[in-house]
Design an enzyme around this catalytic site. Structure first.
Site, PDB file in Angstrom:
ATOM      1  CG  MET A 134      48.693  35.239  44.820  1.00 38.58           C
ATOM      2  SD  MET A 134      47.482  34.168  44.034  1.00 38.58           S
ATOM      3  CE  MET A 134      46.558  35.302  43.240  1.00 38.58           C
ATOM      4  CG  ASP A 161      42.879  40.772  39.442  1.00 38.20           C
ATOM      5  OD1 ASP A 161      42.926  39.385  39.530  1.00 38.20           O
ATOM      6  OD2 ASP A 161      41.857  40.872  38.999  1.00 38.20           O
ATOM      7  CE1 TYR A 191      38.099  42.877  34.626  1.00 35.76           C
ATOM      8  CE2 TYR A 191      40.015  43.207  36.019  1.00 35.76           C
ATOM      9  CZ  TYR A 191      38.667  42.429  35.807  1.00 35.76           C
ATOM     10  OH  TYR A 191      38.418  41.608  36.643  1.00 35.76           O
ATOM     11  CE  LYS A 247      40.929  38.471  36.840  1.00 35.80           C
ATOM     12  NZ  LYS A 247      41.117  39.860  36.752  1.00 35.80           N
ATOM     13  CG  HIS A 282      38.151  36.975  33.042  1.00 35.04           C
ATOM     14  ND1 HIS A 282      38.381  38.563  32.464  1.00 35.04           N
ATOM     15  CD2 HIS A 282      37.303  37.175  33.961  1.00 35.04           C
ATOM     16  CE1 HIS A 282      37.968  39.137  33.324  1.00 35.04           C
ATOM     17  NE2 HIS A 282      37.385  38.664  34.579  1.00 35.04           N
TER      18      HIS A 282
END
Length: 260
Positions: A16, A47, A52, A77, A108
């Site tokens: 990552m 991300d 979102y 998430k 989340h």
């Protein structure tokens, strides 16, 4: 991955990038443009999250960037209101992103009912085992909540994404993550920090960089993943330009000492 960018190793041999690009509140065409600008500036870690509402734009930007899928690390998430519909949610995320898998899938927020903690985590692990996500983790979890997952399943979250920055620095909390093999990922690095702080201004001047770049470098030198966000192309580019300097041990201590 771009080999000149430092990464951290997650369980399952997943690498990552320590620097990521946050996309909260970056929706619609502006979100698409921001992600494209970030990839162009050298970010290789994006991300996003179901809540979102921009997974489609993120996926389109990644596709149209010309980069290979395996060279971009993508996180999404599971929102709290989707507890009990985990499989349906990751499948919807993959459809929106137009991907076969994400690199990291996070819970989340801890479920509203503590009784759901373990069942949700088992569903996350199942998605990973079916290759829908290369790694799975959590966000906004306390150490006690992480321990509950580990004790029940003997599987530690790969990552815990939490609010973090110099003013929130907590040596013990950082150590608790390390001891459990959980990578700490910080969000809102600037929102939680006064970039006019004299300590940051002094250190920035010594390196010929901005206080914001110092804050990001401080995360990197602590091996903490950080995901700054911006929709301004120039700021996106400057935030990615943190590889030409590193902080001394004394500077790191001075920034650690800003914790309130």
């Amino acid at each position: 991955m771009d080999h000149d960018q430092p990464t951290v190793l997650l369980s399952g041999d997943v690498r990552m990038p320590l620097l990521g690009f946050g996309t909260w509140q970056a929706t619609g065409e502006a979100g698409y443009d921001a992600v494209l600008a970030a990839l162009d500036a050298g970010y290789r870690h994006i991300d996003t999250a179901t809540m979102y509402g921009n997974e489609a734009e993120v996926g389109r930007a990644v596709r149209e960037s010309g980069l290979r899928r395996e060279d971009v690390f993508i996180t999404t998430k599971l929102p709290p209101q989707r507890v009990g519909r985990e499989r349906e949610t990751i499948e919807a995320s993959l459809r929106a992103l137009d991907l076969e898998y994400v690199d990291l899938w996070l819970v989340h927020w801890p479920p509203t009912s503590p009784a759901d903690n373990i069942p949700v985590w088992r569903e996350m692990l199942a998605a990973r085992d079916e290759n829908l996500a290369r790694a799975v983790g959590v966000s906004n979890y306390s150490t006690a909540q992480i321990d509950e997952l580990i004790q029940a399943t003997e599987e530690n979250p790969a990552v815990n994404q939490i609010r973090w920055g110099p003013y929130l620095y907590d040596r013990q909390r950082h150590a608790e993550h390390r001891d459990r093999g959980v990578v700490l990922e910080g969000y809102s690095p600037f929102k939680t920090t006064d970039l006019a702080d004299p300590v940051l201004v002094r250190i920035a001047a010594a390196h010929g960089v901005s206080p914001a770049q110092v804050v990001l470098r401080w995360h990197i030198d602590h091996e903490i993943v950080v995901i700054p966000k911006s929709v301004t192309p120039e700021r996106i580019r400057v935030n990615a330009d943190i590889w030409g300097f590193s902080l001394t041990a004394e500077e790191m201590r001075d920034i650690d000492a800003l914790a309130r």
